[in-house]
Design a protein around this motif. Structure first.
Motif, PDB file in Angstrom:
ATOM      1  N   LEU A 191       1.407   8.664  -2.378  1.00 37.64           N
ATOM      2  CA  LEU A 191       0.348   7.706  -2.965  1.00 37.64           C
ATOM      3  C   LEU A 191       0.591   7.547  -4.225  1.00 37.64           C
ATOM      4  N   HIS A 192       0.704   8.768  -5.158  1.00 42.32           N
ATOM      5  CA  HIS A 192       0.850   8.739  -6.546  1.00 42.32           C
ATOM      6  C   HIS A 192       1.972   7.939  -7.118  1.00 42.32           C
ATOM      7  N   TRP A 244      -1.236   4.943  -6.511  1.00 46.80           N
ATOM      8  CA  TRP A 244      -2.693   4.979  -6.204  1.00 46.80           C
ATOM      9  C   TRP A 244      -3.110   6.620  -5.827  1.00 46.80           C
ATOM     10  N   ARG A 268      -7.565  -1.769  -0.315  1.00 43.85           N
ATOM     11  CA  ARG A 268      -7.464  -0.303  -0.805  1.00 43.85           C
ATOM     12  C   ARG A 268      -7.618   0.677   0.157  1.00 43.85           C
ATOM     13  N   GLU A 280      -2.781  -2.663  -0.113  1.00 43.62           N
ATOM     14  CA  GLU A 280      -3.558  -2.417  -1.553  1.00 43.62           C
ATOM     15  C   GLU A 280      -4.549  -3.509  -1.809  1.00 43.62           C
ATOM     16  N   VAL A 318      -8.474   4.411  -0.971  1.00 45.46           N
ATOM     17  CA  VAL A 318      -7.669   4.833  -1.877  1.00 45.46           C
ATOM     18  C   VAL A 318      -8.319   4.248  -3.219  1.00 45.46           C
ATOM     19  N   GLU A 319      -7.936   4.685  -4.263  1.00 40.01           N
ATOM     20  CA  GLU A 319      -8.200   4.048  -5.600  1.00 40.01           C
ATOM     21  C   GLU A 319      -7.008   4.175  -6.699  1.00 40.01           C
ATOM     22  N   PRO A 320      -6.977   3.412  -7.648  1.00 42.20           N
ATOM     23  CA  PRO A 320      -5.682   3.622  -8.475  1.00 42.20           C
ATOM     24  C   PRO A 320      -5.669   4.991  -9.111  1.00 42.20           C
ATOM     25  N   THR A 321      -4.410   5.510  -9.451  1.00 41.64           N
ATOM     26  CA  THR A 321      -4.138   6.648  -9.637  1.00 41.64           C
ATOM     27  C   THR A 321      -4.836   7.188 -10.950  1.00 41.64           C
ATOM     28  N   LEU A 374       0.365   1.167   3.427  1.00 45.22           N
ATOM     29  CA  LEU A 374      -0.662   0.986   2.353  1.00 45.22           C
ATOM     30  C   LEU A 374      -0.977  -0.464   2.218  1.00 45.22           C
TER      31      LEU A 374
END
Length: 424
Positions: free
Chosen positions: A103-104, A108, A86, A83, A185-188, A81
């Motif tokens: 991811l969660h 993410w 992203r 971050e 990816v994006e914030p969870t 990952l």
């Protein structure tokens, strides 16, 4: 129907030569399960013909070959990952549900998921698999980079912004063996699922946009002859979508305590992680009806109502061989062979019972009815399109063929299916 399309007699895949549903038997004389990129490269170099195979969720000979099948199920390199950028890089054979949990747990998320979390990331993105959402691109639109083994055995990398990148993301196995994929990816975030019943076909056809624009992700399940659809499934993103209404186009929200299939992700308006709400089915359960044959067609979203009316003319032939139809939407993208390439899309998916003779007799008539709407088939599902029809609905198909031929001059990744479609 190909010679290896199988009929009734078993539930699901019976051997390692069957697809997931037991509806296609692979003819390749050799199936390998390499664990490293180096093993993949060796197999590609020593094989005259070769093709990649994911989690066996295709329903035709698309991933088959006259030589070596390289199944990517053991290419499950641990995700890495970034971050700051992203992005997450993950092995080609990793299943979406496994990555989603990973991811969660780290805060993410992915923007979207398909109905089944069981499918491999490389296989799903290579065939243009999608979830649902008016504003959401198909799963492949999250791809920002690919690593693949080319026909000479070299390991190549390509990223978003590189020449021809948009031609390789939905690459249908035609140019190499993808060994890892990089995804945005994006914030969870949390999602709730609510079920509505009582939506009539008349209300749906009057204004499809009202239903499919009602939440982050929307699916309608239906049989074709009834006056009323089976159900509407709204997946609302917490903090983005408002409260779920009591009614949508006359359909009522299902009361708490309704019976939910044991294999389904939690419904009833209970908020939960995106990873456990965006898919329809749980990773630890057998998805869908298990023993089935799927077909799916993509039409421009503005032609949805007219296309649905055309399909309903065949209701008396569809419903006797149908498990369920699912209707969804996706946003336009720039990927050359995406079902949503250059147009907002309405997807009409059929989960048929395993009665292949009857299904394949029906498909040409369905496809003829959908032809005026520019319908495109799902690459991994049953259809009867030939090269001329593919070129008719995908303006960039010839450009994709030229790209694949350039990357694979010896024809290692050519198979009968790709020849029939004119993309090799």
């Amino acid at each position: 129907m190909t010679a290896r399309q199988t009929g009734a007699g078993r539930t699901g895949a019976a051997t390692d030569r069957d697809n997931w549903a037991g509806t296609y038997t692979f003819t390749a004389p050799r199936i390998e399960h390499p664990e490293t990129v180096e093993e993949v490269a060796r197999l590609v170099r020593e094989s005259e013909h070769v093709h990649a195979l994911g989690t066996r969720h295709s329903f035709t000979d698309l991933p088959d070959t006259a030589g070596t099948l390289i199944q990517t199920d053991r290419l499950r390199t641990a995700p890495t990952l970034d971050e700051t950028a992203r992005r997450v890089n993950v092995g080609a054979g990793t299943r979406y549900g496994v990555l989603a949990e990973w991811l969660h747990a780290r805060g993410w998320a992915l923007h979207n998921m398909g109905s089944l979390p069981h499918i491999s990331i490389a296989g799903a993105t290579a065939t243009g698999t999608h979830g649902s959402g008016d504003r959401l691109g198909i799963l492949s639109t999250a791809v920002s980079g690919l690593e693949f083994v080319a026909s000479d055995g070299s390991v190549e990398r390509v990223g978003r912004g590189d020449t021809d990148f948009d031609g390789l993301v939905v690459g249908i196995g035609a140019f190499g063996v993808v060994t890892s994929v990089t995804l945005d990816v994006e914030p969870t975030y949390d999602v709730r699922q609510d079920v509505y019943t009582g939506l009539t076909w008349d209300a749906l056809l009057d204004d499809p946009g009202e239903i499919f624009g009602a939440a982050y992700s929307v699916s309608v399940f239906a049989k074709w002859a009834a006056e009323t659809t089976e159900s509407v499934l709204l997946k609302s993103r917490i903090g983005v979508d408002g409260p779920s209404p009591d009614r949508i186009a006359g359909a009522r929200i299902e009361e708490a305590g309704a019976v939910v299939p044991a294999s389904a992700t939690q419904r009833g308006g209970v908020p939960g992680p995106w990873s456990l709400r965006l898919p329809h089915f749980r990773l630890d359960a057998t998805p869908s009806i298990g023993e089935e044959l799927q077909a799916e067609y993509f039409v421009p979203r503005e032609k949805a109502a007219a296309a649905l009316r055309a399909v309903r003319e065949f209701a008396d032939r569809i419903d006797p061989v149908l498990g369920m139809t699912e209707l969804r939407t996706t946003a336009a993208d720039s990927l050359w062979l995406s079902g949503s390439s250059e147009r907002d899309t309405f997807a009409i998916a059929f989960t048929f019972l395993r009665r292949p003779a009857e299904v394949y007799a029906l498909l040409p008539d369905l496809e003829a009815a959908l032809r005026p709407f520019g319908a495109r088939p799902h690459w991994g599902k049953a259809h009867t399109f030939d090269a001329a029809r593919i070129a008719e609905v995908w303006p960039l198909a010839q450009r994709a063929r030229e790209l694949f031929d350039r990357l694979d001059p010896r024809g290692a990744f050519v198979n009968d299916h790709l020849r029939r479609l004119g993309v090799r």
